[in-house]
Scaffold this active site. Structure first.
Site, PDB file in Angstrom:
ATOM      1  N   GLY A 100     -27.033 -59.953 -66.290  1.00 25.16           N
ATOM      2  CA  GLY A 100     -27.667 -60.380 -67.532  1.00 25.16           C
ATOM      3  C   GLY A 100     -28.678 -61.462 -67.220  1.00 25.16           C
ATOM      4  O   GLY A 100     -29.023 -61.724 -66.055  1.00 25.16           O
ATOM      5  N   GLY A 101     -29.143 -62.125 -68.278  1.00 26.06           N
ATOM      6  CA  GLY A 101     -30.149 -63.153 -68.088  1.00 26.06           C
ATOM      7  C   GLY A 101     -29.646 -64.350 -67.320  1.00 26.06           C
ATOM      8  O   GLY A 101     -30.426 -65.097 -66.734  1.00 26.06           O
TER       9      GLY A 101
ATOM     10  N   LYS B  40     -18.875 -64.875 -61.357  1.00 27.02           N
ATOM     11  CA  LYS B  40     -20.050 -64.879 -62.229  1.00 27.02           C
ATOM     12  C   LYS B  40     -21.076 -65.840 -61.633  1.00 27.02           C
ATOM     13  O   LYS B  40     -20.832 -67.040 -61.554  1.00 27.02           O
ATOM     14  CB  LYS B  40     -19.668 -65.308 -63.648  1.00 27.02           C
ATOM     15  CG  LYS B  40     -18.860 -64.264 -64.406  1.00 27.02           C
ATOM     16  CD  LYS B  40     -18.587 -64.727 -65.825  1.00 27.02           C
ATOM     17  CE  LYS B  40     -17.875 -63.653 -66.624  1.00 27.02           C
ATOM     18  NZ  LYS B  40     -18.731 -62.485 -66.871  1.00 27.02           N
TER      19      LYS B  40
ATOM     20  N   ASP C 155     -20.635 -63.760 -78.979  1.00 22.12           N
ATOM     21  CA  ASP C 155     -21.093 -62.456 -78.490  1.00 22.12           C
ATOM     22  C   ASP C 155     -19.980 -61.415 -78.565  1.00 22.12           C
ATOM     23  O   ASP C 155     -19.772 -60.641 -77.634  1.00 22.12           O
ATOM     24  CB  ASP C 155     -21.582 -62.599 -77.046  1.00 22.12           C
ATOM     25  CG  ASP C 155     -22.490 -61.447 -76.623  1.00 22.12           C
ATOM     26  OD1 ASP C 155     -22.955 -60.704 -77.506  1.00 22.12           O
ATOM     27  OD2 ASP C 155     -22.713 -61.277 -75.416  1.00 22.12           O
TER      28      ASP C 155
END
Length: 653
Positions: A53-54, A74, A179
């Protein structure tokens, strides 16, 4: 040539454009910067990339210090350039990591640590968290579509009942997920409970950095289009009800198989989902209120939604297999929790004992303690047996006090804590702090307002402490028996541990929560002793599932080994090593503040070699054959990393 993996981990031949198993569009270059087999932090072996992702990439890895246990890495690598931008991003990332680190809930992957690693001559930041074995609800929905099936109302009702307490917990910690969608909830294989993943805080940091230093998108635009409410997408405002809105959209997508953009009129901004599925009027009303356009018209917290779900009942779906039925009944959340009253009730008597304030007179805690709780025969695995509330809230209380008591009531019920036990526990702590109040009765009169507030404050702090205990252990408080310690001893003996080790692991957490009990030699026979029993039960399960114990083994031809690990605040770990009598052992624990070490011989007949000692090394001849127990506990308020070195020879060096 290297294979290409989709985000679900399916392996595909090089050059594939779509996943052969799930149909996901593949990026042939999606092999990640980190190659398979690379070891980071001298501990984590990369297996493959599982998402991006970003904010950066996500990898599946093995923890080589924990028997190659799977974990998730991550990487924080926002698409910005410049030393200042990266430094600012790292500072924000570390702050967010600290927030996530504090979240301790069985339906949230545990955040283990943050570390820095260098590759390609650059430094990178990583978060490490537990790996959840299972499929996310997006994949489960896709599997059902193949079978021309969708989720049913009973399944989604059960799904809500299982996930709402998780949202209530994170919101109580001041965290908004931001989210929520089918992609970010996983059905865990081990217990068929939904697990909440991928909190939006790190993504928000990356978005803000790109907005500030690159100008690619507004910093407020965080959340999935269609799932997040308008005020979140347009203005960046998030509240607990923002997550509830997203949860309702998730439920509708699972019920209809239609994406949210096609369930909402783009002109009127009204939801038109009713023509796509038929639901009961009550559940429809719950969803509509969760999805209200005006934030003030929505449910404001998870407790209100749970309360609304109790107003109707739906058949419990019968368990089939994992791909056909997602909601096999799981105690204790098979049924909605006890009633959560959104409005205060009037107490005409004025002297009833209410949760959060009006306390039945007790001349002594000892009048209550003892056999009632220890020998209770109530079956703890049935929520119907939880003592019902006697919680009429007096109309004479101020609006602020009424709301305070309602909040306490909701929190206790979300934690599934027996009402009668809860009141007696708070009474004990209240009387310990204010012994002059023993023998008095708090009324709903104005002159007792200060004392009622003090009781409520103690209750709030106590609930905050109890929520750190795992749910299965917590909900049994008030029903642990005299036979439970013997039962736990038999269970952990199968792992070659004794009760002394279990007590060490239990004490470090219990006394961190209730330090005033250190000088109380008889606390086990009081209400607070039930909390100790709950923690002991939790630790027993941690031992049985292998998260709190590790066996030390030597590689062939070696007589020494070193192990590294990190202890969370007020936790401990047990090690066992099978050794022989008259062998010479040297043990060293790299010095760390506020760590204690115990070494127990195999039988209880031999005194401990060390017990609760700040001394972090020991050497000498072993007195017995069998499994030695090495217990390390941390009383620190921050995570503590350590290295344990053990050497064993047949004679002294």
């Amino acid at each position: 040539m290297k294979p290409v993996f989709c985000t679900q981990g399916h392996e595909n031949p090089t050059g594939s454009r779509f996943c052969l198993q799930c149909g996901e569009k593949l990026n042939p270059a999606n092999t990640g910067i980190l190659s398979q087999g690379m070891i980071l932090g001298e501990r984590y072996r990369v297996q493959r990339e599982i998402g991006r992702g970003g904010f950066g990439r996500t990898y599946l890895a093995e923890d080589i210090n924990r028997f190659n246990e799977h974990c998730v890495l991550k990487e924080f690598a926002p698409q910005v350039a410049g030393t200042y931008a990266l430094q600012k991003g790292q500072e924000l990332f570390e702050r967010e990591a600290g927030i996530l680190y504090k979240l301790q809930h069985p339906q949230i992957p545990r955040f283990r640590e943050m570390f820095r690693a260098n590759y390609n001559n650059e430094g990178h930041l990583f978060l490490v968290q537990d790996y959840v074995e299972g499929q996310n609800y997006r994949t489960l929905l896709q599997n059902r579509r193949v079978q021309n099936r969708l989720f049913t109302e009973p399944e989604i009702t059960q799904f809500f009942i299982q996930i709402l307490p998780v949202l209530a917990y994170i919101h109580s910690q001041g965290v908004i997920h931001r989210d929520i969608s089918p992609d970010n909830i996983i059905l865990r294989n081990s217990d068929l409970l939904p697990v909440l993943i991928d909190f939006g805080g790190v993504k928000e940091i990356a978005a803000n950095l790109q907005s500030e230093f690159v100008g690619t998108q507004p910093a407020t635009r965080l959340g999935k289009v269609g799932y997040a409410p308008d005020e979140q997408m347009q203005m960046g405002k998030v509240y607990p009800h923002s997550d509830l809105y997203s949860l309702a959209v998730t439920g509708l997508v699972l019920l209809t198989g239609i994406e949210p953009q096609n369930l909402r009129d783009p002109q009127t901004l009204l939801w038109n989902w009713h023509k796509h599925t038929t639901l009961s009027p009550t559940f429809s009303a719950v969803l509509d209120k969760m999805l209200a356009y005006r934030p003030g018209e929505r449910y404001q917290n998870a407790g209100e939604v749970l309360n609304a779900l109790q107003n109707f009942s739906t058949p419990t779906p019968q368990p089939q297999n994992l791909t056909q039925n997602l909601t096999q009944p799981i105690a204790p959340q098979q049924k909605p929790v006890a009633n959560i009253s959104p409005q205060p009730k009037t107490n005409s008597n004025g002297n009833l004992l209410v949760m959060g304030g009006i306390i039945v007179a007790m001349t002594s805690i000892g009048l209550w303690a003892g056999n009632y709780w220890v020998d209770s025969q109530r079956q703890p695995n049935n929520t119907d047996n939880i003592t019902p509330d006697n919680t009429d809230i007096s109309s004479q209380f101020s609006p602020q006090e009424q709301q305070r008591k309602i909040a306490l009531q909701q929190q206790r019920k979300l934690l599934l804590i027996d009402y009668k036990f809860y009141v007696q526990l708070v009474n004990q702590i209240y009387f310990d702090q204010y012994p002059e109040q023993k023998g008095t009765t708090l009324t709903d009169k104005p002159q007792d307002e200060t004392w009622r507030e003090r009781w409520d404050n103690i209750a709030q702090e106590t609930l905050k402490k109890l929520q750190t205990i795992s749910e299965p252990a917590r909900r049994r408080m008030g029903s642990y028996k005299r036979s439970d310690p013997d039962r736990r001893k038999i269970e952990i003996n199968k792992k070659f541990l004794g009760s002394r080790s279990l007590n060490d692991l239990t004490d470090v957490k219990f006394f961190s929560l209730f330090p005033e009990q250190r000088n109380n030699q008889n606390f086990i026979n009081t209400p607070i002793g039930q909390v100790w029993q709950a923690i002991a039960e939790e630790q027993t399960q941690n031992i049985l599932n292998g998260t709190a114990i590790e066996e030390i083994k030597f590689q062939a031809g070696t007589t020494s080994t070193a192990l590294n690990d990190t202890l969370q605040p007020a936790t401990g770990k047990a090690y066992i090593a099978k050794l022989n009598k008259n062998q010479f052992m040297q043990l060293n624990l790299e010095p760390q503040p506020e760590i204690q070490l115990s070494i127990y011989p195999p039988s209880g007949k031999t005194p401990p070699l060390l017990q609760d000692s700040p001394q972090l090394n020991w050497s000498g001849k072993l007195p017995e054959n069998g499994y030695y127990e090495i217990i390390i506990v941390s009383q620190a308020t921050q995570p503590v990393s350590y290295q344990l070195t053990l050497s064993v020879t047949n004679s002294a060096p």
